[in-house]
Write an enzyme that holds these catalytic residues in place. Structure first.
Site, PDB file in Angstrom:
ATOM      1  N   HIS A   1       0.840  -1.206   0.000  1.00  0.00           N
ATOM      2  CA  HIS A   1       0.000   0.000   0.000  1.00  0.00           C
ATOM      3  C   HIS A   1       0.873   1.254   0.000  1.00  0.00           C
ATOM      4  CE1 HIS A   1      -3.114   2.668   2.214  1.00  0.00           C
ATOM      5  NE2 HIS A   1      -3.257   2.765   0.915  1.00  0.00           N
TER       6      HIS A   1
ATOM      7  N   ASN B   1      -4.785   3.932   7.273  1.00  0.00           N
ATOM      8  CA  ASN B   1      -6.148   4.375   6.971  1.00  0.00           C
ATOM      9  C   ASN B   1      -7.109   4.124   8.127  1.00  0.00           C
ATOM     10  OD1 ASN B   1      -5.763   5.592   4.528  1.00  0.00           O
ATOM     11  ND2 ASN B   1      -6.159   3.749   3.329  1.00  0.00           N
TER      12      ASN B   1
HETATM   13  N1  3HC Z   1       4.862  14.226  -7.554  1.00  0.00           N
HETATM   14  C1  3HC Z   1       6.145  14.462  -7.255  1.00  0.00           C
HETATM   15  N2  3HC Z   1       6.551  15.385  -6.352  1.00  0.00           N
HETATM   16  C2  3HC Z   1       5.596  16.116  -5.778  1.00  0.00           C
HETATM   17  C3  3HC Z   1       4.221  15.927  -6.037  1.00  0.00           C
HETATM   18  C4  3HC Z   1       3.881  14.927  -6.969  1.00  0.00           C
HETATM   19  N3  3HC Z   1       2.600  14.657  -7.288  1.00  0.00           N
HETATM   20  N4  3HC Z   1       3.508  16.792  -5.283  1.00  0.00           N
HETATM   21  C5  3HC Z   1       4.406  17.497  -4.576  1.00  0.00           C
HETATM   22  N5  3HC Z   1       5.666  17.073  -4.852  1.00  0.00           N
HETATM   23  C6  3HC Z   1       6.918  17.536  -4.263  1.00  0.00           C
HETATM   24  C7  3HC Z   1       7.310  18.892  -4.798  1.00  0.00           C
HETATM   25  O1  3HC Z   1       8.141  18.730  -5.918  1.00  0.00           O
HETATM   26  C8  3HC Z   1       8.058  19.492  -3.626  1.00  0.00           C
HETATM   27  O2  3HC Z   1       9.378  19.041  -3.587  1.00  0.00           O
HETATM   28  P1  3HC Z   1      10.571  20.020  -3.072  1.00  0.00           P
HETATM   29  O3  3HC Z   1      10.131  20.563  -1.754  1.00  0.00           O
HETATM   30  O4  3HC Z   1      11.754  19.115  -2.973  1.00  0.00           O
HETATM   31  O5  3HC Z   1      10.672  21.050  -4.139  1.00  0.00           O
HETATM   32  C9  3HC Z   1       7.380  18.886  -2.403  1.00  0.00           C
HETATM   33  O6  3HC Z   1       6.699  17.702  -2.856  1.00  0.00           O
HETATM   34  C10 3HC Z   1       6.397  19.843  -1.810  1.00  0.00           C
HETATM   35  O7  3HC Z   1       5.471  20.194  -2.833  1.00  0.00           O
HETATM   36  P2  3HC Z   1       4.816  21.616  -2.994  1.00  0.00           P
HETATM   37  O8  3HC Z   1       5.777  22.673  -2.533  1.00  0.00           O
HETATM   38  O9  3HC Z   1       4.272  21.749  -4.385  1.00  0.00           O
HETATM   39  O10 3HC Z   1       3.527  21.551  -2.094  1.00  0.00           O
HETATM   40  P3  3HC Z   1       3.405  21.280  -0.578  1.00  0.00           P
HETATM   41  O11 3HC Z   1       4.577  21.710   0.217  1.00  0.00           O
HETATM   42  O12 3HC Z   1       2.056  21.814  -0.276  1.00  0.00           O
HETATM   43  O13 3HC Z   1       3.355  19.666  -0.491  1.00  0.00           O
HETATM   44  C11 3HC Z   1       2.290  17.581  -0.490  1.00  0.00           C
HETATM   45  C12 3HC Z   1       2.419  18.930  -1.182  1.00  0.00           C
HETATM   46  C13 3HC Z   1       3.570  16.776  -0.737  1.00  0.00           C
HETATM   47  C14 3HC Z   1       1.106  16.890  -1.132  1.00  0.00           C
HETATM   48  C15 3HC Z   1       2.111  17.795   1.056  1.00  0.00           C
HETATM   49  O14 3HC Z   1       1.095  18.722   1.262  1.00  0.00           O
HETATM   50  C16 3HC Z   1       1.778  16.529   1.805  1.00  0.00           C
HETATM   51  O15 3HC Z   1       2.650  15.708   2.102  1.00  0.00           O
HETATM   52  N6  3HC Z   1       0.469  16.362   2.144  1.00  0.00           N
HETATM   53  C17 3HC Z   1      -0.012  15.206   2.881  1.00  0.00           C
HETATM   54  C18 3HC Z   1      -0.233  14.070   1.923  1.00  0.00           C
HETATM   55  C19 3HC Z   1      -0.722  12.834   2.634  1.00  0.00           C
HETATM   56  O16 3HC Z   1      -1.061  12.812   3.793  1.00  0.00           O
HETATM   57  N7  3HC Z   1      -0.748  11.737   1.865  1.00  0.00           N
HETATM   58  C20 3HC Z   1      -1.279  10.480   2.335  1.00  0.00           C
HETATM   59  C21 3HC Z   1      -2.687  10.372   1.863  1.00  0.00           C
HETATM   60  S1  3HC Z   1      -3.443   8.891   2.428  1.00  0.00           S
HETATM   61  C22 3HC Z   1      -3.141   7.802   1.179  1.00  0.00           C
HETATM   62  O17 3HC Z   1      -2.561   8.090   0.174  1.00  0.00           O
HETATM   63  C23 3HC Z   1      -3.640   6.420   1.414  1.00  0.00           C
HETATM   64  C24 3HC Z   1      -4.765   6.076   0.489  1.00  0.00           C
HETATM   65  O18 3HC Z   1      -5.056   4.698   0.663  1.00  0.00           O
HETATM   66  C25 3HC Z   1      -6.038   6.864   0.720  1.00  0.00           C
END
Ligand code: 3HC
Length: 286
Positions: A142, A192
Site C-alpha cells: 500500500h 487508513n
Molecule cells: N509528484 C512528485 N513530487 C511532488 C508531487 C507529486 N505529485 N507533489 C508534490 N511534490 C513535491 C514537490 O516537488 C516538492 O518538492 P521540493 O520541496 O523538494 O521542491 C514537495 O513535494 C512539496 O510540494 P509543494 O511545494 O508543491 O507543495 P506542498 O509543500 O504543499 O506539499 C504535499 C504537497 C507533498 C502533497 C504535502 O502537502 C503533503 O505531504 N500532504 C499530505 C499528503 C498525505 O497525507 N498523503 C497520504 C494520503 S493517504 C493515502 O494516500 C492512502 C490512500 O489509501 C487513501
C-alpha cells in the site's frame, strides 16, 4: 533471491502512475497496463508530465528522465504481463474490479513464483489472494499519495502469504526508495484505520455547519503542523476513493466512526471528487 527487474503495474491513475514512475526512476523495467489504449496513453502523459516537473524542479536530470521513460512500456492487454516477476495492481478501490484483475493476472503471468501485489487501501488481502492459484504469492503493498513524495509502504501479508513473498516485497519497497512497515490484514491496515475517521470527522464538521473547510484545514495546518488539513487532503486522495475506503472499514468493523457521512456520498454522486475532477471541498484549475 533475485531482485525484481521486470515489474508490472496495472492501472495508471493517481497511484499507479506514481508507482510506475518511482520504479522506472529507480532502474526497474516497468510495463504499465490500462483498460484501453486511450487510458494507457493518458497514463503515459501523466508520468511524462510528472517527470518533466521533476526536471524543472531540479529533482532529476534530462538524461535521467529520458532513461526512466525508456524503461516504461504501456499496454491495454493484461496478456503482456506474461514475463513479469512482480505485478502491482492499482485499479479502482472496488472489490469486484480488483478481484477480476488479480484473477486475470494469475492466469497471464507465466512464472508461478511471480508475486501479485495489491495497492488496495482497505480491502482484506486474503479476499484477493484466494481468487488465485497462488495465494502464497499475493500480498498487500500500500503506497501513499503522492507516491513520488511519501516515504511509506504498508506491507500486508494475508494469512496465506509466504515468508519469501514478504521478503521479496520488502526488498522491492527498499529498491523503490520506500520504507516498509508491516501492517495487519484488517480493513484500513494501520494508516487508513487511523486517518479515515479523522477525515470523516472533518466532513461531519462541515456537514453540521460547525466550521468552514478553510478554518478546519488551517486549524490542523497551523495548530498541528500537518502539511495539509483534512479537507484539502480528502481532495488530494479523491472523495470517491475516500468514500470507498470508509465503506470497507464500516463493513469490517460496523463502527459509526467509519460510516461515510451523507455529505461525502452526495459529493461523490455529484462528481465533486476533489482535485482530479476540479472540484471537491475546494475548486481547482483544470
Ligand atoms: N509528484 C512528485 N513530487 C511532488 C508531487 C507529486 N505529485 N507533489 C508534490 N511534490 C513535491 C514537490 O516537488 C516538492 O518538492 P521540493 O520541496 O523538494 O521542491 C514537495 O513535494 C512539496 O510540494 P509543494 O511545494 O508543491 O507543495 P506542498 O509543500 O504543499 O506539499 C504535499 C504537497 C507533498 C502533497 C504535502 O502537502 C503533503 O505531504 N500532504 C499530505 C499528503 C498525505 O497525507 N498523503 C497520504 C494520503 S493517504 C493515502 O494516500 C492512502 C490512500 O489509501 C487513501
Amino acid at each position: 533471491m533475485d531482485p525484481v527487474t521486470r515489474l508490472g503495474v496495472v492501472g495508471c491513475g493517481l497511484m499507479g502512475s506514481g508507482i510506475a514512475e518511482v520504479a522506472a526512476r529507480n532502474g526497474i523495467d516497468v510495463r504499465v497496463a490500462e483498460a484501453t489504449h486511450h487510458a494507457a496513453e493518458a497514463g503515459r502523459r501523466r508520468i511524462t508530465a510528472s517527470m518533466d516537473r521533476g526536471v524543472q524542479r531540479g529533482k532529476l536530470s534530462q538524461e535521467q528522465r529520458d532513461q526512466a521513460l525508456a524503461r516504461l512500456s504501456f499496454t491495454h492487454d493484461l496478456g503482456d504481463m506474461a514475463d513479469r516477476q512482480f505485478v502491482i495492481e492499482a485499479v479502482a478501490e472496488n472489490r469486484d474490479i480488483k478481484a477480476d484483475v488479480i484473477r486475470a493476472l494469475d492466469k497471464a503471468v507465466e512464472d508461478p513464483a511471480a508475486i501479485l501485489a495489491t495497492n488496495t487501501s482497505s480491502i482484506p488481502i486474503v479476499d484477493l489472494a484466494v481468487v488465485t492459484e497462488r495465494p502464497a504469492q499475493v500480498v498487500g503493498m500500500h503506497f501513499f499519495n503522492p507516491v513520488p513524495v511519501q516515504q511509506l509502504v504498508e506491507l500486508i501479508p494475508a494469512l496465506t502469504t509466504s515468508e519469501e513473498t514478504v521478503r521479496r516485497t520488502h526488498d522491492l519497497a527498499g529498491r523503490l526508495g520506500k520504507q516498509a512497515i508491516k501492517a495487519p490484514d484488517r480493513s484500513g491496515f494501520v494508516v487508513n484505520a487511523l486517518l479515515v475517521p479523522y477525515l470523516l470527522s472533518a466532513v461531519r464538521m462541515v456537514e453540521s455547519g460547525a466550521a468552514r473547510p478553510d478554518d478546519i484545514d488551517r486549524g490542523m495546518e497551523l495548530g498541528c503542523a500537518h502539511p495539509m488539513g483534512p479537507l484539502r487532503l480528502l481532495d488530494l486522495i479523491g472523495l470517491d476513493t475516500a468514500s470507498a475506503v470508509a465503506e470497507s472499514l464500516y463493513e469490517e468493523f460496523k463502527e459509526p466512526l467509519y460510516a461515510p457521512p451523507a455529505l461525502l456520498r452526495r459529493m461523490v454522486a455529484a462528481g465533486h471528487l476533489g482535485r482530479k475532477s476540479g472540484r471537491g471541498f475546494y475548486t481547482y484549475d483544470a
